[in-house]
Scaffold this active site. Structure first.
Site, PDB file in Angstrom:
ATOM      1  N   ARG A  58      44.752  45.554  33.848  1.00 44.25           N
ATOM      2  CA  ARG A  58      45.508  45.948  35.037  1.00 44.25           C
ATOM      3  C   ARG A  58      47.019  45.889  34.857  1.00 44.25           C
ATOM      4  NH1 ARG A  58      40.935  44.461  36.340  1.00 44.25           N
ATOM      5  NH2 ARG A  58      41.427  42.789  34.908  1.00 44.25           N
ATOM      6  N   THR A  59      47.499  44.762  34.335  1.00 45.57           N
ATOM      7  CA  THR A  59      48.947  44.579  34.289  1.00 45.57           C
ATOM      8  C   THR A  59      49.578  45.646  33.392  1.00 45.57           C
ATOM      9  OG1 THR A  59      48.606  42.227  34.628  1.00 45.57           O
ATOM     10  CG2 THR A  59      50.784  42.894  33.880  1.00 45.57           C
ATOM     11  N   LYS A  87      52.972  41.354   9.520  1.00 42.94           N
ATOM     12  CA  LYS A  87      53.533  41.091   8.175  1.00 42.94           C
ATOM     13  C   LYS A  87      54.356  39.813   8.161  1.00 42.94           C
ATOM     14  CE  LYS A  87      54.424  46.030   7.314  1.00 42.94           C
ATOM     15  NZ  LYS A  87      55.557  46.958   7.163  1.00 42.94           N
ATOM     16  N   ARG A 108      54.046  40.330  27.719  1.00 41.02           N
ATOM     17  CA  ARG A 108      53.007  39.305  27.962  1.00 41.02           C
ATOM     18  C   ARG A 108      52.756  38.589  26.642  1.00 41.02           C
ATOM     19  NH1 ARG A 108      47.223  40.014  30.865  1.00 41.02           N
ATOM     20  NH2 ARG A 108      48.615  39.755  32.640  1.00 41.02           N
ATOM     21  N   HIS A 136      53.416  34.277  36.281  1.00 40.15           N
ATOM     22  CA  HIS A 136      53.029  35.694  36.310  1.00 40.15           C
ATOM     23  C   HIS A 136      53.662  36.287  37.576  1.00 40.15           C
ATOM     24  CE1 HIS A 136      50.943  39.332  35.632  1.00 40.15           C
ATOM     25  NE2 HIS A 136      49.696  38.894  35.476  1.00 40.15           N
TER      26      HIS A 136
HETATM   27  C1  NCD Z   1      45.420  37.430  35.344  1.00 39.55           C
HETATM   28  C2  NCD Z   1      46.272  36.972  34.186  1.00 39.55           C
HETATM   29  O1  NCD Z   1      46.367  37.664  33.158  1.00 39.55           O
HETATM   30  O2  NCD Z   1      46.858  35.914  34.344  1.00 39.55           O
HETATM   31  N1  NCD Z   1      45.085  38.796  35.289  1.00 39.55           N
HETATM   32  C3  NCD Z   1      45.995  39.717  35.734  1.00 39.55           C
HETATM   33  O3  NCD Z   1      47.102  39.795  35.264  1.00 39.55           O
HETATM   34  N2  NCD Z   1      45.621  40.494  36.754  1.00 39.55           N
HETATM   35  C4  NCD Z   1      44.271  36.550  35.628  1.00 39.55           C
HETATM   36  C5  NCD Z   1      43.279  36.226  34.563  1.00 39.55           C
HETATM   37  O4  NCD Z   1      43.374  36.649  33.400  1.00 39.55           O
HETATM   38  O5  NCD Z   1      42.329  35.496  34.872  1.00 39.55           O
END
Ligand code: NCD
Length: 309
Positions: A58-59, A87, A108, A136
């Site tokens: 999703r993100t 590398k 991320r 997040h």
């Molecule tokens: C979450 C995350 O990555 O922290 N997912 C997200 O970004 N929608 C929650 C999760 O991974 O459980």
């Protein structure tokens, strides 16, 4: 409180929810509501770097969709196996390169603090799309937007957080943000996965109302929102400890009969067995709405940081 008329986000990093004032948050939610209805080509000359050192659906894809809806181009990776990191290139060198290729970096990473490190190294704004179990903040904006849309307000709601409150970064960010909106927060966790002390202390210092329990039934009737999370298996050092708590809670349609009739059931997704599929077709389901709202909210984030709204 009114949102700022002038964009307060231009050129800024979004690393932690603490970087955002209540006014900043309301500004972003207002822009998101606006951009939910149409796709102005605000960013045709912009390049977004999307650096995913950790799995995401999703993100990553909603940032991607948001950027493209506004006319921007996206570069990046979702698997370090295909990059020079493989590398042995350093994180620092990687960021020093990419800041010259893009106008904003979305990152991320499994390590806490890595988004902040990237921001310290980069001249272009950095947006944290999740750093380990820390923060997040863009998910929190999606969550607040969804709560406001579904409950009609943000102020004064009673919100229960159920699940892995120790490692769940979405919980850490959202609990702090709800503190700005006079929420009553109830933390409900299996043993060993309680909200870490540092976050509780922060809420205490800001006089936020919260309580803790391991008994969901005892608070069911009080909740306006139930925010469920996945147990973050990947953050456990010892898999045996994960096995002890895996599958220890499941929200089902039958269980919802004990809650307020209009309780909003949220989850950042992915879900495993925390929410039974029979909740999907109930009016209480909020998690697919969150996933959908992510595009409008991330359009607002990109357009604001890039100074185009
Ligand atoms: C979450 C995350 O990555 O922290 N997912 C997200 O970004 N929608 C929650 C999760 O991974 O459980």
């Amino acid at each position: 409180m009114f949102f700022a008329k002038k964009n307060p986000l231009k050129g800024r990093d979004i690393i932690s929810i603490h970087d955002l004032s209540k006014e900043d948050i309301l500004y972003l939610l207002h822009q998101a509501a606006d951009l939910a209805t149409y796709n102005p080509r605000l960013l045709p000359d912009k390049i977004i770097a999307s650096l995913f050192f950790e799995p995401s659906t999703r993100t990553r894809l909603s940032f991607d969709a948001a950027a493209k809806r506004l006319g921007a181009q996206v570069i990046g990776f979702d698997n370090i196996e295909t990059t020079s990191l493989k590398k042995g290139e350093s994180f620092k060198d990687t960021i020093k390169m990419i800041e010259q290729y893009a106008d904003v970096i979305v990152i991320r990473h499994p390590k806490e603090g890595s988004a902040q490190l990237a921001a310290d190294l980069s001249h272009v704004p950095v947006i944290n799309a999740g750093d380990g179990s820390n923060q997040h903040p863009t998910q929190t904006l999606v969550d607040l937007y969804t709560i406001k849309k579904e409950k009609g307000k943000l102020e004064g709601l009673t919100v229960g957080f159920l699940g892995d409150l120790k490692f769940g970064r979405t919980v850490h960010s959202l609990a702090s943000a709800l503190g700005l909106f006079n929420a009553n927060i109830v933390f409900i966790a299996p043993k060993g996965l309680e909200m870490p002390e540092e976050y509780l202390k922060e809420l205490q210092s800001k006089s936020v109302n919260f309580s803790q329990t391991s008994d969901l039934q005892s608070v069911a009737q009080t909740l306006d929102v139930l925010y469920v999370t996945r147990i973050q298996e990947e953050r456990f050092k010892n898999k045996k400890d994960y096995k002890k708590v895996a599958g220890s809670y499941t929200i089902s349609k039958e269980l919802l009969a004990n809650f307020k009739q209009d309780v909003l059931v949220m989850h950042p997704l992915p879900r495993l067995e925390e929410i039974n599929q029979d909740v999907d077709d109930t009016p209480n389901q909020g998690y697919f709405k969150q996933a959908g709202n992510a595009v409008a909210v991330r359009k607002a984030i990109l357009a604001s940081v890039l100074g185009r709204v």
